[in-house]
Design a protein around this motif. Structure first.
Motif, short mmCIF file in Angstrom:
data_model
loop_
_atom_site.label_atom_id
_atom_site.label_comp_id
_atom_site.label_asym_id
_atom_site.label_seq_id
_atom_site.Cartn_x
_atom_site.Cartn_y
_atom_site.Cartn_z
N LEU A 184 -16.15 54.82 66.64
CA LEU A 184 -17.44 54.46 66.01
C LEU A 184 -18.54 54.80 67.10
N THR A 185 -19.52 55.12 66.43
CA THR A 185 -20.96 55.46 67.48
C THR A 185 -21.92 54.79 67.02
N VAL A 186 -22.63 53.72 67.90
CA VAL A 186 -23.87 53.13 67.49
C VAL A 186 -25.05 54.24 68.06
N VAL A 187 -25.65 54.41 66.96
CA VAL A 187 -26.93 55.46 67.30
C VAL A 187 -28.11 54.45 67.38
N MET A 188 -28.75 54.60 68.33
CA MET A 188 -30.03 53.68 68.47
C MET A 188 -31.29 54.38 69.31
N GLY A 189 -32.33 54.01 69.36
CA GLY A 189 -33.36 54.76 70.01
C GLY A 189 -34.56 54.55 69.46
N ARG A 190 -35.77 55.38 69.79
CA ARG A 190 -36.94 55.68 69.22
C ARG A 190 -36.85 56.08 67.74
N PRO A 191 -37.43 55.67 66.80
CA PRO A 191 -37.37 55.98 65.39
C PRO A 191 -37.85 57.33 65.08
N ASP A 192 -38.71 57.91 66.04
CA ASP A 192 -39.02 59.41 65.66
C ASP A 192 -37.96 60.15 66.40
N PRO A 218 -47.50 51.54 65.20
CA PRO A 218 -47.05 51.56 63.73
C PRO A 218 -46.66 53.10 63.45
N ALA A 219 -47.16 54.20 64.22
CA ALA A 219 -46.90 55.53 64.07
C ALA A 219 -45.49 55.78 64.49
N ILE A 220 -45.08 54.98 65.33
CA ILE A 220 -43.46 55.15 65.68
C ILE A 220 -42.56 54.12 65.12
N GLY A 221 -42.99 52.88 65.19
CA GLY A 221 -42.15 51.86 64.65
C GLY A 221 -42.16 51.82 63.00
N GLY A 222 -43.11 52.16 62.36
CA GLY A 222 -43.22 52.25 61.06
C GLY A 222 -43.91 50.96 60.62
N GLY A 223 -44.48 50.00 61.30
CA GLY A 223 -44.87 48.71 60.78
C GLY A 223 -44.76 47.61 61.86
N GLY A 224 -45.01 46.37 61.48
CA GLY A 224 -44.85 45.49 62.66
C GLY A 224 -43.81 44.57 62.22
N ALA A 225 -44.20 43.31 62.56
CA ALA A 225 -43.01 42.36 62.21
C ALA A 225 -42.17 42.15 60.97
N LEU A 226 -42.80 42.46 59.88
CA LEU A 226 -42.30 42.52 58.58
C LEU A 226 -41.35 44.02 58.44
N ARG A 227 -41.46 45.07 59.36
CA ARG A 227 -40.78 46.05 59.19
C ARG A 227 -39.51 45.98 60.18
N ASN A 228 -40.04 45.36 61.46
CA ASN A 228 -39.00 45.12 62.45
C ASN A 228 -37.98 43.71 62.21
N LEU A 229 -38.48 42.74 61.77
CA LEU A 229 -37.85 41.46 61.62
C LEU A 229 -37.51 41.23 60.31
N GLY A 230 -38.42 41.34 59.41
CA GLY A 230 -38.69 41.02 58.09
C GLY A 230 -37.19 41.55 57.37
N LEU A 246 -25.95 52.35 62.48
CA LEU A 246 -27.42 53.17 62.77
C LEU A 246 -28.19 51.94 62.75
N GLU A 247 -28.51 51.74 64.11
CA GLU A 247 -29.40 50.60 64.66
C GLU A 247 -30.94 50.90 63.81
N LYS A 248 -31.54 49.95 63.63
CA LYS A 248 -32.82 50.00 63.25
C LYS A 248 -33.92 49.35 64.06
N PRO A 249 -35.05 49.77 64.00
CA PRO A 249 -35.63 50.78 63.22
C PRO A 249 -35.09 52.23 63.65
N ALA A 250 -34.60 52.76 62.35
CA ALA A 250 -34.04 54.17 62.55
C ALA A 250 -35.01 55.45 62.41
N VAL A 251 -35.99 54.91 61.47
CA VAL A 251 -37.09 55.90 61.26
C VAL A 251 -38.41 55.39 61.22
N VAL A 252 -39.40 56.32 61.35
CA VAL A 252 -40.79 56.09 61.34
C VAL A 252 -41.38 55.83 59.91
N SER A 253 -40.43 56.21 58.67
CA SER A 253 -40.79 56.11 57.44
C SER A 253 -39.58 56.12 56.51
#
Length: 322
Positions: free
Chosen positions: A64-72, A166-178, A90-97
């Motif tokens: 099993l491999t945990v994949v994580m890092g910058r969404p871009d 937001p150009a990397i994380g894809g949003g703020g508290a809603l995307r990250n925690l919500g 697949l750790e989140k946020p995994a993508v910018v969109s």
């Protein structure tokens, strides 16, 4: 003993995944990051092997491999592991969109891809299933899912300032925690599509480019109403923040505050305390569950398809407040 790899150890959850893997009895056989100094430092600090390339991680053939890092950067890393046939977390946020996630969903068809939304391992979920099985839950009327952590500066202190871009994380508290609450609402609705009744965001306190607070009200096809709150507005940098999961059904009310959990049932007049799982320990519960499911050849509790559905719903919420 399961053999695990951690790819992208510059992520702020890397230490939690390492602790969770060891708690579940797994051996971490590889640590990698696109920043070699970060990977070397993590490996030295935690006594795990340091790999110099993604190819070396794949060649180690971890279970099993945990994949994580910058969404871009994560999609290319995830795709390399998927194409090699490796089961992944697949750790989140995994993508910018959401659009960037869709090709990964297609590529991962038939493969084991778990997404760590560890609040699904909280004690109320097993209780909900037990009450359902006994015919004692009844229709769910409403639910509230709140996760509000400390100020956004915490991400700069953790060395991941991109979370606030937001150009990397894809949003703020809603995307990250919500997304934890959005996924919980979808799970309660049995995966049915949810309608957005209302949505609001705020970014007044700290002047960040991303929202620091969001609230979304959802309605399921059967009439269930769910409210999701997420924020960076808890007035402390200490772990824990303001966390509460509530589910109210005809015959049961379940409340999870992280350090305490309670269920009341109408038919027998009982109020019971459930053994809590503190939020800091839920990655351990997630990893134990994930490794068990992988060993048994069953699907993860939250898969990449669930992640896609939650991402699409968050997109619609953002459109409501645009």
């Amino acid at each position: 003993m399961a053999r695990m790899a951690l790819a992208g150890v510059g992520h702020w959850h890397a230490g939690m995944h390492l602790e969770a893997a060891r708690s579940a009895g797994a051996e971490v056989v590889a640590a990698w990051d696109p920043e070699p100094d970060v990977a070397a430092g993590f490996a030295a600090a935690h006594g795990v092997p340091h790999h110099l390339s993604v190819a070396a991680v794949i060649a180690a053939k971890p279970d099993l491999t945990v994949v994580m890092g910058r969404p871009d950067q994560v999609p290319a890393l995830a795709l390399a592991c998927i194409e090699a046939g490796l089961p992944i977390v697949l750790e989140k946020p995994a993508v910018v969109s959401t659009a960037a996630l869709e090709p990964l969903v297609e590529a991962a068809l038939g493969l084991f891809v778990a997404v760590p939304l560890p609040n699904r391992c909280g004690p109320i979920w097993a209780e909900i299933e037990a009450l359902k099985a006994a015919g004692r839950l009844g229709p769910v009327s409403h639910a509230q899912f709140r996760i509000v952590n400390g100020p956004p500066e915490r991400y700069r202190l953790d060395g991941v300032p991109w979370v606030l871009d937001p150009a990397i994380g894809g949003g703020g508290a809603l995307r990250n925690l919500g997304i934890h609450g959005i996924d919980a609402a979808l799970a309660l609705a049995g995966g049915a599509d949810l309608t957005i009744v209302s949505a609001a965001v705020d970014r007044r306190l700290y002047g960040e480019a991303v929202e620091e607070y969001a609230i979304v009200t959802l309605r399921a096809p059967d009439g269930m109403i769910a409210t999701v709150e997420a924020g960076y507005t808890y007035a402390s940098m200490a772990p824990g923040g303001d966390f509460e999961w509530r589910v109210s059904a005809r015959n049961a009310t379940l409340i999870d505050r992280g350090d305490a959990c309670r269920v009341a049932t109408l038919d027998d007049g009982q109020v019971r305390d459930l053994a809590p799982i503190p939020p800091a320990d839920r990655y351990k519960a997630f990893m134990a569950d994930t490794l068990d499911r992988l060993a048994r050849g069953t699907a993860p509790s939250v898969g990449i398809g669930d992640y896609l559905q939650a991402m699409r719903l968050i997109d619609r919420a953002y459109q409501e407040v645009a």
